[in-house]
Motif scaffolding. Sequence first.
Motif, PDB file in Angstrom:
ATOM      1  N   GLY A 260       1.198  -1.093   0.045  1.00 49.69           N
ATOM      2  CA  GLY A 260       0.086   0.505  -0.169  1.00 49.69           C
ATOM      3  C   GLY A 260       0.874   1.289   0.077  1.00 49.69           C
ATOM      4  O   GLY A 260       0.184   2.156  -1.082  1.00 49.69           O
ATOM      5  N   VAL A 261       1.720   1.184   0.510  1.00 46.16           N
ATOM      6  CA  VAL A 261       2.877   2.522   0.487  1.00 46.16           C
ATOM      7  C   VAL A 261       3.802   2.798  -0.133  1.00 46.16           C
ATOM      8  O   VAL A 261       5.049   3.580  -0.430  1.00 46.16           O
ATOM      9  CB  VAL A 261       3.243   2.445   1.820  1.00 46.16           C
ATOM     10  CG1 VAL A 261       2.597   2.373   3.450  1.00 46.16           C
ATOM     11  CG2 VAL A 261       5.149   0.986   2.201  1.00 46.16           C
ATOM     12  N   LEU A 262       4.426   0.988  -0.891  1.00 48.21           N
ATOM     13  CA  LEU A 262       5.347   1.506  -1.712  1.00 48.21           C
ATOM     14  C   LEU A 262       5.287   2.498  -2.921  1.00 48.21           C
ATOM     15  O   LEU A 262       6.055   3.050  -3.361  1.00 48.21           O
ATOM     16  CB  LEU A 262       4.837   0.065  -2.779  1.00 48.21           C
ATOM     17  CG  LEU A 262       6.366  -0.366  -3.708  1.00 48.21           C
ATOM     18  CD1 LEU A 262       7.143  -0.346  -2.672  1.00 48.21           C
ATOM     19  CD2 LEU A 262       5.887  -1.964  -4.674  1.00 48.21           C
ATOM     20  N   PRO A 263       4.095   2.771  -3.652  1.00 49.77           N
ATOM     21  CA  PRO A 263       4.084   4.188  -4.756  1.00 49.77           C
ATOM     22  C   PRO A 263       4.630   5.428  -3.997  1.00 49.77           C
ATOM     23  O   PRO A 263       4.776   6.343  -5.054  1.00 49.77           O
ATOM     24  CB  PRO A 263       2.414   4.292  -4.807  1.00 49.77           C
ATOM     25  CG  PRO A 263       1.634   3.472  -4.757  1.00 49.77           C
ATOM     26  CD  PRO A 263       2.825   2.538  -3.444  1.00 49.77           C
TER      27      PRO A 263
ATOM     28  N   VAL B 244       9.134   4.367  -2.347  1.00 49.22           N
ATOM     29  CA  VAL B 244       9.821   4.708  -3.951  1.00 49.22           C
ATOM     30  C   VAL B 244      10.584   5.622  -4.060  1.00 49.22           C
ATOM     31  O   VAL B 244      11.962   6.051  -3.976  1.00 49.22           O
ATOM     32  CB  VAL B 244       9.432   3.748  -4.650  1.00 49.22           C
ATOM     33  CG1 VAL B 244      10.571   4.353  -6.585  1.00 49.22           C
ATOM     34  CG2 VAL B 244       9.411   2.079  -4.655  1.00 49.22           C
ATOM     35  N   PRO B 245       9.714   6.952  -4.418  1.00 45.01           N
ATOM     36  CA  PRO B 245      10.297   7.837  -4.741  1.00 45.01           C
ATOM     37  C   PRO B 245      10.882   8.955  -3.100  1.00 45.01           C
ATOM     38  O   PRO B 245      11.469   9.410  -3.055  1.00 45.01           O
ATOM     39  CB  PRO B 245       9.432   9.268  -5.367  1.00 45.01           C
ATOM     40  CG  PRO B 245       7.760   8.300  -4.847  1.00 45.01           C
ATOM     41  CD  PRO B 245       8.405   6.867  -4.415  1.00 45.01           C
ATOM     42  N   ALA B 246      10.242   8.298  -1.841  1.00 39.33           N
ATOM     43  CA  ALA B 246      10.936   9.016  -0.468  1.00 39.33           C
ATOM     44  C   ALA B 246      12.108   9.098  -0.404  1.00 39.33           C
ATOM     45  O   ALA B 246      12.308   9.592  -0.019  1.00 39.33           O
ATOM     46  CB  ALA B 246       9.874   8.989   0.469  1.00 39.33           C
ATOM     47  N   VAL B 247      12.741   7.508  -0.808  1.00 42.06           N
ATOM     48  CA  VAL B 247      13.804   6.884  -0.609  1.00 42.06           C
ATOM     49  C   VAL B 247      14.863   7.247  -1.358  1.00 42.06           C
ATOM     50  O   VAL B 247      15.809   7.933  -1.014  1.00 42.06           O
ATOM     51  CB  VAL B 247      13.834   4.983  -0.456  1.00 42.06           C
ATOM     52  CG1 VAL B 247      15.270   4.767  -0.191  1.00 42.06           C
ATOM     53  CG2 VAL B 247      12.984   4.344   0.186  1.00 42.06           C
ATOM     54  N   LEU B 248      14.375   8.209  -2.501  1.00 39.02           N
ATOM     55  CA  LEU B 248      14.985   8.475  -3.770  1.00 39.02           C
ATOM     56  C   LEU B 248      15.656  10.082  -3.569  1.00 39.02           C
ATOM     57  O   LEU B 248      16.324  10.406  -4.028  1.00 39.02           O
ATOM     58  CB  LEU B 248      14.993   8.139  -5.221  1.00 39.02           C
ATOM     59  CG  LEU B 248      14.714   6.491  -5.741  1.00 39.02           C
ATOM     60  CD1 LEU B 248      14.165   6.610  -6.822  1.00 39.02           C
ATOM     61  CD2 LEU B 248      15.691   6.162  -5.578  1.00 39.02           C
ATOM     62  N   LEU B 249      14.407  10.400  -2.639  1.00 42.34           N
ATOM     63  CA  LEU B 249      14.226  12.250  -2.591  1.00 42.34           C
ATOM     64  C   LEU B 249      16.243  12.256  -2.164  1.00 42.34           C
ATOM     65  O   LEU B 249      16.077  12.187  -0.601  1.00 42.34           O
ATOM     66  CB  LEU B 249      13.080  12.628  -1.840  1.00 42.34           C
ATOM     67  CG  LEU B 249      11.934  13.306  -2.397  1.00 42.34           C
ATOM     68  CD1 LEU B 249      10.995  13.331  -2.113  1.00 42.34           C
ATOM     69  CD2 LEU B 249      12.582  13.670  -3.633  1.00 42.34           C
ATOM     70  N   ALA B 250      16.660  13.642  -2.057  1.00 43.60           N
ATOM     71  CA  ALA B 250      17.613  13.981  -0.879  1.00 43.60           C
ATOM     72  C   ALA B 250      16.856  14.248  -0.117  1.00 43.60           C
ATOM     73  O   ALA B 250      15.785  15.469  -0.159  1.00 43.60           O
ATOM     74  CB  ALA B 250      18.521  15.273  -1.779  1.00 43.60           C
ATOM     75  N   ARG B 251      17.268  14.611   1.091  1.00 40.18           N
ATOM     76  CA  ARG B 251      16.959  15.312   3.084  1.00 40.18           C
ATOM     77  C   ARG B 251      17.381  16.113   2.730  1.00 40.18           C
ATOM     78  O   ARG B 251      18.311  16.791   3.323  1.00 40.18           O
ATOM     79  CB  ARG B 251      17.683  14.530   3.564  1.00 40.18           C
ATOM     80  CG  ARG B 251      17.148  12.747   3.926  1.00 40.18           C
ATOM     81  CD  ARG B 251      17.748  12.417   5.359  1.00 40.18           C
ATOM     82  NE  ARG B 251      16.899  10.600   5.025  1.00 40.18           N
ATOM     83  CZ  ARG B 251      16.965   9.560   6.366  1.00 40.18           C
ATOM     84  NH1 ARG B 251      17.634  10.408   7.760  1.00 40.18           N
ATOM     85  NH2 ARG B 251      16.857   8.462   5.774  1.00 40.18           N
ATOM     86  N   ASP B 252      16.888  17.313   2.241  1.00 40.10           N
ATOM     87  CA  ASP B 252      17.190  18.624   1.765  1.00 40.10           C
ATOM     88  C   ASP B 252      15.571  19.211   2.108  1.00 40.10           C
ATOM     89  O   ASP B 252      13.995  18.671   1.769  1.00 40.10           O
ATOM     90  CB  ASP B 252      17.339  19.253   0.738  1.00 40.10           C
ATOM     91  CG  ASP B 252      17.333  20.763   0.589  1.00 40.10           C
ATOM     92  OD1 ASP B 252      16.935  21.617   0.251  1.00 40.10           O
ATOM     93  OD2 ASP B 252      18.671  20.958   0.783  1.00 40.10           O
TER      94      ASP B 252
ATOM     95  N   ALA C  18       3.715  14.275  -0.179  1.00 34.70           N
ATOM     96  CA  ALA C  18       3.232  13.929  -1.441  1.00 34.70           C
ATOM     97  C   ALA C  18       3.245  12.674  -1.299  1.00 34.70           C
ATOM     98  O   ALA C  18       2.660  11.361  -1.424  1.00 34.70           O
ATOM     99  CB  ALA C  18       2.977  14.663  -2.599  1.00 34.70           C
ATOM    100  N   CYS C  19       4.698  11.565  -1.089  1.00 32.90           N
ATOM    101  CA  CYS C  19       4.884  10.632  -0.984  1.00 32.90           C
ATOM    102  C   CYS C  19       4.291   9.930   0.327  1.00 32.90           C
ATOM    103  O   CYS C  19       4.026   8.841  -0.014  1.00 32.90           O
ATOM    104  CB  CYS C  19       6.644  10.593  -1.142  1.00 32.90           C
ATOM    105  SG  CYS C  19       7.147  11.488  -2.150  1.00 32.90           S
ATOM    106  N   ALA C  20       3.916  11.006   1.153  1.00 29.76           N
ATOM    107  CA  ALA C  20       3.097   9.978   2.684  1.00 29.76           C
ATOM    108  C   ALA C  20       1.771   9.879   2.433  1.00 29.76           C
ATOM    109  O   ALA C  20       0.809   9.468   3.470  1.00 29.76           O
ATOM    110  CB  ALA C  20       3.108  11.263   4.160  1.00 29.76           C
ATOM    111  N   ILE C  21       1.080  10.717   1.118  1.00 20.70           N
ATOM    112  CA  ILE C  21      -0.505  10.432   1.115  1.00 20.70           C
ATOM    113  C   ILE C  21      -0.494   8.978   0.856  1.00 20.70           C
ATOM    114  O   ILE C  21      -1.623   8.727   1.356  1.00 20.70           O
ATOM    115  CB  ILE C  21      -0.731  10.958  -0.517  1.00 20.70           C
ATOM    116  CG1 ILE C  21      -0.380  12.348   0.014  1.00 20.70           C
ATOM    117  CG2 ILE C  21      -2.172  10.651  -0.750  1.00 20.70           C
ATOM    118  CD1 ILE C  21      -0.975  13.484  -1.258  1.00 20.70           C
ATOM    119  N   PRO C  22      -0.468   8.109   0.651  1.00 19.24           N
ATOM    120  CA  PRO C  22      -0.770   6.344   0.232  1.00 19.24           C
ATOM    121  C   PRO C  22       0.231   5.421   2.064  1.00 19.24           C
ATOM    122  O   PRO C  22      -1.507   4.838   1.736  1.00 19.24           O
ATOM    123  CB  PRO C  22       0.350   5.742  -0.304  1.00 19.24           C
ATOM    124  CG  PRO C  22       0.810   6.653  -1.415  1.00 19.24           C
ATOM    125  CD  PRO C  22       1.438   8.222  -0.407  1.00 19.24           C
TER     126      PRO C  22
END
Length: 229
Positions: free
Chosen positions: A36-39, A42-50, A59-63
């Motif tokens: 359920g949280v995979l969508p 994946v992009p959250a892990v790839l985002l730089a922590r900035d 937006a990534c936390a919506i699911p």
Amino acid sequence: MNDLTAAQRQFGDGPLSRAAAIVYRLLVVELLLLAGVLPGLVPAVLLARDPSNIPFYAACAIPIGPALSAALYAIAAHRPDLTDLHPAADFWRGYRTNLGGVLRIWLPLLAGSAVIAINLAYFTAAGVPGWWAVLLVCVAVGAAAWGGNALVITSLFRFRSRDVARLAAYFLTRTPGATLGVLALLVVAAAITAYASEAVLALAGSVLALLLLRTSRPMTAAIEKEFTR
């Protein structure tokens, strides 16, 4: 037939069977929660922590909201009987049933949290008084505790969104132990994310959902007794 039924009950009622039942349910719920949280994961892990990526993290936390709600529903539906396990069906039933109500709570909470996080991240550049940061932190803590209560209530009960909001706020002070427990779980979740990654947090999702249910038990018991009869 009676002997067979008795044998099935004996098989499903022992302590080992009960332990196996909850472990099995948690494992299945964890797999479905990850799906359920995979969508967003994946992009959250790839985002730089900035700080500039805070809106994208929101937006990534919506699911997460609907998936966590479904996990809470499925775990709450647990029966300690190894011969009567339907965790996947419970999860998807909770997902479908709670989707609309959860999003009406989850989306405003994410938007407000993102605004607060951005203000705190760029606090020095804004040149506002120091007490403003303290106020923002207090608002964020209160909103997080309220959101935890609201998520549990929406997952387990059928109330209008406005009633969920009121009950979640009311039980912040009505059951302070439960509120502190929710905040403690949020601290643990934040620490796991900060020192490990969002993926590690997701892998502990079903256990955290179980702990949230246990922590919120005084609140849910009071709601069931006073507001559902």
